[in-house]
Design a protein around this motif. Structure first.
Motif, PDB file in Angstrom:
ATOM      1  N   ILE A   4      18.795  84.098  40.060  1.00  0.00           N
ATOM      2  CA  ILE A   4      18.457  82.687  40.167  1.00  0.00           C
ATOM      3  C   ILE A   4      17.306  82.304  39.248  1.00  0.00           C
ATOM      4  N   ALA A   5      17.323  81.065  38.814  1.00  0.00           N
ATOM      5  CA  ALA A   5      16.256  80.523  37.968  1.00  0.00           C
ATOM      6  C   ALA A   5      14.931  80.596  38.718  1.00  0.00           C
ATOM      7  N   SER A   6      13.851  80.546  37.978  1.00  0.00           N
ATOM      8  CA  SER A   6      12.557  80.715  38.608  1.00  0.00           C
ATOM      9  C   SER A   6      11.585  79.624  38.200  1.00  0.00           C
ATOM     10  N   THR A   7      10.820  79.132  39.174  1.00  0.00           N
ATOM     11  CA  THR A   7       9.745  78.197  38.864  1.00  0.00           C
ATOM     12  C   THR A   7       8.434  78.952  38.685  1.00  0.00           C
ATOM     13  N   LEU A   8       8.472  80.270  38.912  1.00  0.00           N
ATOM     14  CA  LEU A   8       7.245  81.070  38.851  1.00  0.00           C
ATOM     15  C   LEU A   8       6.870  81.422  37.416  1.00  0.00           C
ATOM     16  N   LEU A   9       7.889  81.702  36.612  1.00  0.00           N
ATOM     17  CA  LEU A   9       7.673  81.994  35.195  1.00  0.00           C
ATOM     18  C   LEU A   9       8.968  81.768  34.439  1.00  0.00           C
ATOM     19  N   ASP A  10       8.903  81.847  33.101  1.00  0.00           N
ATOM     20  CA  ASP A  10      10.093  81.704  32.270  1.00  0.00           C
ATOM     21  C   ASP A  10      10.840  83.039  32.291  1.00  0.00           C
ATOM     22  N   LEU A  11      11.946  83.077  33.045  1.00  0.00           N
ATOM     23  CA  LEU A  11      12.656  84.354  33.257  1.00  0.00           C
ATOM     24  C   LEU A  11      13.166  84.957  31.949  1.00  0.00           C
ATOM     25  N   GLU A  12      13.595  84.097  31.034  1.00  0.00           N
ATOM     26  CA  GLU A  12      14.119  84.603  29.772  1.00  0.00           C
ATOM     27  C   GLU A  12      13.009  85.290  28.970  1.00  0.00           C
ATOM     28  N   MET A  13      11.855  84.640  28.947  1.00  0.00           N
ATOM     29  CA  MET A  13      10.705  85.215  28.237  1.00  0.00           C
ATOM     30  C   MET A  13      10.281  86.527  28.897  1.00  0.00           C
ATOM     31  N   ALA A  14      10.230  86.503  30.233  1.00  0.00           N
ATOM     32  CA  ALA A  14       9.802  87.702  30.965  1.00  0.00           C
ATOM     33  C   ALA A  14      10.779  88.851  30.711  1.00  0.00           C
ATOM     34  N   THR A  15      12.072  88.534  30.627  1.00  0.00           N
ATOM     35  CA  THR A  15      13.072  89.574  30.410  1.00  0.00           C
ATOM     36  C   THR A  15      12.938  90.187  29.015  1.00  0.00           C
ATOM     37  N   SER A  16      12.684  89.360  28.004  1.00  0.00           N
ATOM     38  CA  SER A  16      12.560  89.959  26.662  1.00  0.00           C
ATOM     39  C   SER A  16      11.221  90.700  26.514  1.00  0.00           C
ATOM     40  N   TRP A  17      10.173  90.205  27.174  1.00  0.00           N
ATOM     41  CA  TRP A  17       8.893  90.937  27.215  1.00  0.00           C
ATOM     42  C   TRP A  17       9.114  92.319  27.826  1.00  0.00           C
ATOM     43  N   ALA A 105      -1.674  88.833  34.281  1.00  0.00           N
ATOM     44  CA  ALA A 105      -2.395  88.412  33.080  1.00  0.00           C
ATOM     45  C   ALA A 105      -1.456  87.810  32.028  1.00  0.00           C
ATOM     46  N   THR A 106      -0.268  88.397  31.863  1.00  0.00           N
ATOM     47  CA  THR A 106       0.644  87.947  30.801  1.00  0.00           C
ATOM     48  C   THR A 106       1.263  86.606  31.126  1.00  0.00           C
ATOM     49  N   PHE A 107       1.645  86.400  32.388  1.00  0.00           N
ATOM     50  CA  PHE A 107       2.390  85.188  32.751  1.00  0.00           C
ATOM     51  C   PHE A 107       1.567  84.223  33.590  1.00  0.00           C
ATOM     52  N   ASN A 108       0.278  84.523  33.736  1.00  0.00           N
ATOM     53  CA  ASN A 108      -0.585  83.661  34.526  1.00  0.00           C
ATOM     54  C   ASN A 108       0.052  83.408  35.895  1.00  0.00           C
ATOM     55  N   LEU A 109       0.575  84.485  36.462  1.00  0.00           N
ATOM     56  CA  LEU A 109       1.312  84.396  37.718  1.00  0.00           C
ATOM     57  C   LEU A 109       0.411  84.882  38.855  1.00  0.00           C
ATOM     58  N   HIS A 110       0.129  83.999  39.784  1.00  0.00           N
ATOM     59  CA  HIS A 110      -0.829  84.351  40.840  1.00  0.00           C
ATOM     60  C   HIS A 110      -0.216  84.339  42.228  1.00  0.00           C
ATOM     61  N   ASP A 111       1.110  84.406  42.296  1.00  0.00           N
ATOM     62  CA  ASP A 111       1.779  84.445  43.599  1.00  0.00           C
ATOM     63  C   ASP A 111       1.558  85.828  44.213  1.00  0.00           C
ATOM     64  N   GLU A 112       0.749  85.876  45.284  1.00  0.00           N
ATOM     65  CA  GLU A 112       0.356  87.177  45.844  1.00  0.00           C
ATOM     66  C   GLU A 112       1.541  87.939  46.427  1.00  0.00           C
ATOM     67  N   ASP A 113       2.560  87.221  46.908  1.00  0.00           N
ATOM     68  CA  ASP A 113       3.724  87.913  47.474  1.00  0.00           C
ATOM     69  C   ASP A 113       4.478  88.652  46.353  1.00  0.00           C
ATOM     70  N   VAL A 114       4.626  88.004  45.206  1.00  0.00           N
ATOM     71  CA  VAL A 114       5.262  88.669  44.055  1.00  0.00           C
ATOM     72  C   VAL A 114       4.421  89.871  43.622  1.00  0.00           C
ATOM     73  N   LEU A 115       3.116  89.654  43.477  1.00  0.00           N
ATOM     74  CA  LEU A 115       2.241  90.732  42.990  1.00  0.00           C
ATOM     75  C   LEU A 115       2.224  91.900  43.982  1.00  0.00           C
ATOM     76  N   ASN A 116       2.196  91.590  45.291  1.00  0.00           N
ATOM     77  CA  ASN A 116       2.206  92.671  46.284  1.00  0.00           C
ATOM     78  C   ASN A 116       3.538  93.423  46.298  1.00  0.00           C
ATOM     79  N   ALA A 117       4.633  92.705  46.076  1.00  0.00           N
ATOM     80  CA  ALA A 117       5.941  93.384  46.026  1.00  0.00           C
ATOM     81  C   ALA A 117       5.959  94.368  44.853  1.00  0.00           C
TER      82      ALA A 117
END
Ligand SMILES: [Fe+2]
Ligand SMILES: [Fe+2]
Length: 209
Positions: A4-17, A105-117
């Motif tokens: 599924i698409a994500s509002t948390l980060l750009d999934l396409e960018m994250a996948t190529s990274w 740091a790379t995606f400026n993603l601060h969702d603690e549930d994602v980070l803890n997972a």
């Protein structure tokens, strides 16, 4: 099944990274984990925001997997990530923490549930969220690189009508992981033992053990 698409980060960018950071086998493993996490989130009818978190965390959970123990330790020191004596004895348990920090740091993603997972996908921990459990399980049973017989065995307890079946599956995987580590005379991170006991206590309280 399309992740599924994500509002948390750009999934396409994250996948190529991610593709640039991993071997092709590890990358396939990551895509498989994402697909499995999304599948489980849908089958358990998790709310949309938890499906997104599971998708992103499962995709990126092994972002630091190719770093050596020395690289992991020095990254932790440079970025002020706490390291215990036990972590030094089991440096492979550091790649989740380094991975979470890289993602933050790379995606400026601060969702603690994602980070803890991401942080607890290897050792597990006491009091895991649904997203943490899904990512932990998806990592172990994804269809691209994991042994299908093992996956079948580990998911024999999954019942999508029964939310506690996630806990039973966690316990089953943790028990088998601990048994495997013992058979190899390996150090077991105490966080894993605590996590395993936590599931036993919860399931006993629910009269499911
Ligand atoms: Fe991992
Ligand atoms: Fe993994």
């Amino acid at each position: 099944l399309i992740p599924i698409a994500s509002t948390l980060l750009d999934l396409e960018m994250a996948t190529s990274w991610l593709r640039q950071r991993l071997s092709s086998e590890r990358f396939q493993h990551s895509l498989g984990a994402q697909e499995k996490a999304v599948e489980l989130a849908e089958k358990f009818r998790l709310p949309q925001e938890e499906r997104e978190r599971a998708s992103v965390a499962a995709l990126l959970h092994d972002a630091a997997k190719l770093m050596s123990p020395a690289e992991l330790l020095s990254y932790c020191e440079q970025h002020h990530l706490p390291i215990s004596e036990m972590d030094r004895l089991t440096p492979q348990t550091l790649h989740p923490f380094v991975g979470a920090e890289l993602v933050r740091a790379t995606f400026n993603l601060h969702d603690e549930d994602v980070l803890n997972a991401i942080r607890y996908h290897t050792t597990a921990r006491v009091g895991m969220s649904r997203v943490e459990k899904l990512v932990y399980i998806a990592d172990k049973i994804e269809g691209n690189t994991r042994n299908p017989l093992y996956s079948q065995k580990m998911t024999a307890f999954l019942d999508y009508q029964d939310p506690l079946s996630l806990d039973l599956t966690m316990l089953y995987i943790l028990d088998s992981t601990i048994q495997f580590l013992m058979s190899k005379h390996q150090v077991i991170h105490p966080r894993t033992v605590d996590a395993r006991n936590d599931f036993v206590v919860r399931l006993r309280a629910e009269k499911r053990l």
